[in-house]
Write an enzyme that holds these catalytic residues in place. Sequence first.
Site, PDB file in Angstrom:
ATOM      1  CG  ASP A  45     -12.379  -6.953 -20.879  1.00 60.88           C
ATOM      2  OD1 ASP A  45     -11.859  -8.083 -20.892  1.00 60.88           O
ATOM      3  OD2 ASP A  45     -13.190  -6.567 -21.733  1.00 60.88           O
ATOM      4  CG  HIS A  86      -2.188   0.762   1.044  1.00 57.10           C
ATOM      5  ND1 HIS A  86      -2.261   1.947   0.345  1.00 57.10           N
ATOM      6  CD2 HIS A  86      -3.446   0.527   1.507  1.00 57.10           C
ATOM      7  CE1 HIS A  86      -3.498   2.409   0.378  1.00 57.10           C
ATOM      8  NE2 HIS A  86      -4.243   1.570   1.069  1.00 57.10           N
TER       9      HIS A  86
END
Length: 452
Positions: free
Chosen positions: A385, A167
């Site tokens: 995608d 992070h």
Amino acid sequence: MEQPSPSDLVFTVRRQKPELISPAKPTPRELKPLSDIDGRDFIRIQTPFIHFYRSEASMAGKDPVKVIREALAQTLVFYYPFAGRIREGEDHKLMVDCNEEGVMFIEADADVTLQQFGNDLQPPFPCFGDLLYSSPASDQILRCPILLVQVTRLKCGGFIFALRMNHCLCDGYGIVQFMNALAELAKGASEPSIQPVWHRELLNARDPPRVTCTHHEYDEEGIETTTKPYTNIVLRSFFFGPTEISSLRRLLPDHLRQSSSSFEVVTACLWLCRTRALQLDPHKDARMMVVVNARFGHNRLNPPLPKGYYGNASVFPAAVSTVGELCESPLRYALELVKKAKAEVNDEYFHSVIDLVATRRPTCFLTVRSCMVSDLSRLGFRDVDFGWGKAVYAGPAKSGVQTFPGVTFYIGHRNCKGEEGRVGLVCLPLECMERFAKELDHLLGGVRISLF
């Protein structure tokens, strides 16, 4: 409303040996300092995400493992800091050693179909530790791979893309930007449509630093460092769609019903139900920290961050109330406090936080009486995608951070009825979770509608 995943599903995952994927071409060898926001102690953590994809007839004969592995090497040419290692310098300042060591990649196969996970995919996911294997050589913050990626083929022709990020290098917005770049290159693009921007100095402390705002999230007064310990923690998902939001709005007076976002309403609801469920000392303070990203909203940062910036850019102002007043008040009380905390965040607030964390290195006091929400529902996780279409489920794999389970993520989700909404991932001790679910059903059933 509550849709737990099939808990009795058991399957076998066969993993190949982890490998390091380096950039496909030579990249700059340099030390790149992270920002003061990137280096906060609270976000020196590893955060896991998971995406489920169906089989796609147009991709027959193409191996998702091979496609993503090759695209990953190409993407690291543009996002080469991900292939480096984070180091700590003087005064605990973090930097990335861009050394092309690479990100960790795991190829795997599972003897299970996507359909076996159920009709409404939501965390917790069975056998998650096998779908994102945490190698002992990869789970530290410093001097370890910044990304861990596992692609698992399913028997049905679908696959699971799982990723764990350090992070310190980026936030939710930044990792979606990286994933979209990876997906674009997997589908044949020569470069990402959004070029990555570093410029971490934009979120460094001012010279001289000056703390000009009140930051209750770092306020030590009255906060003990140890409280009733969390034990027997369970994770459950709660769906908030149009029906649930309408039910909560009916509990509010007209001015709040019209002026409050669904995020604010759900957050107030969860704070109220969680605090009641924990049965805390009524005289103590309870805190709800709301993650606010500089990229969204008006006047959050002036000038705004450049397009393509993928570093951490969030603060988390805290709404504060005594436990007793919060639990005894109607929903509007919690909502007004949440709205007030969010409204405090502007350019000066952001820079005041940066100056505070850079000069004092304060700790967020994450006790049993504190909780935090982070809304990831509109970042576009489901839109990533790789060529197999949009994900069936996409987003964080679990809630909580490290030993503190009080962090709730909101994830954009379409349920099995086709309703769009957000899922809240909630971690609580088992006995508290049962009370939490009852409190939530109580509110959604309209029992408290007369209390405003």
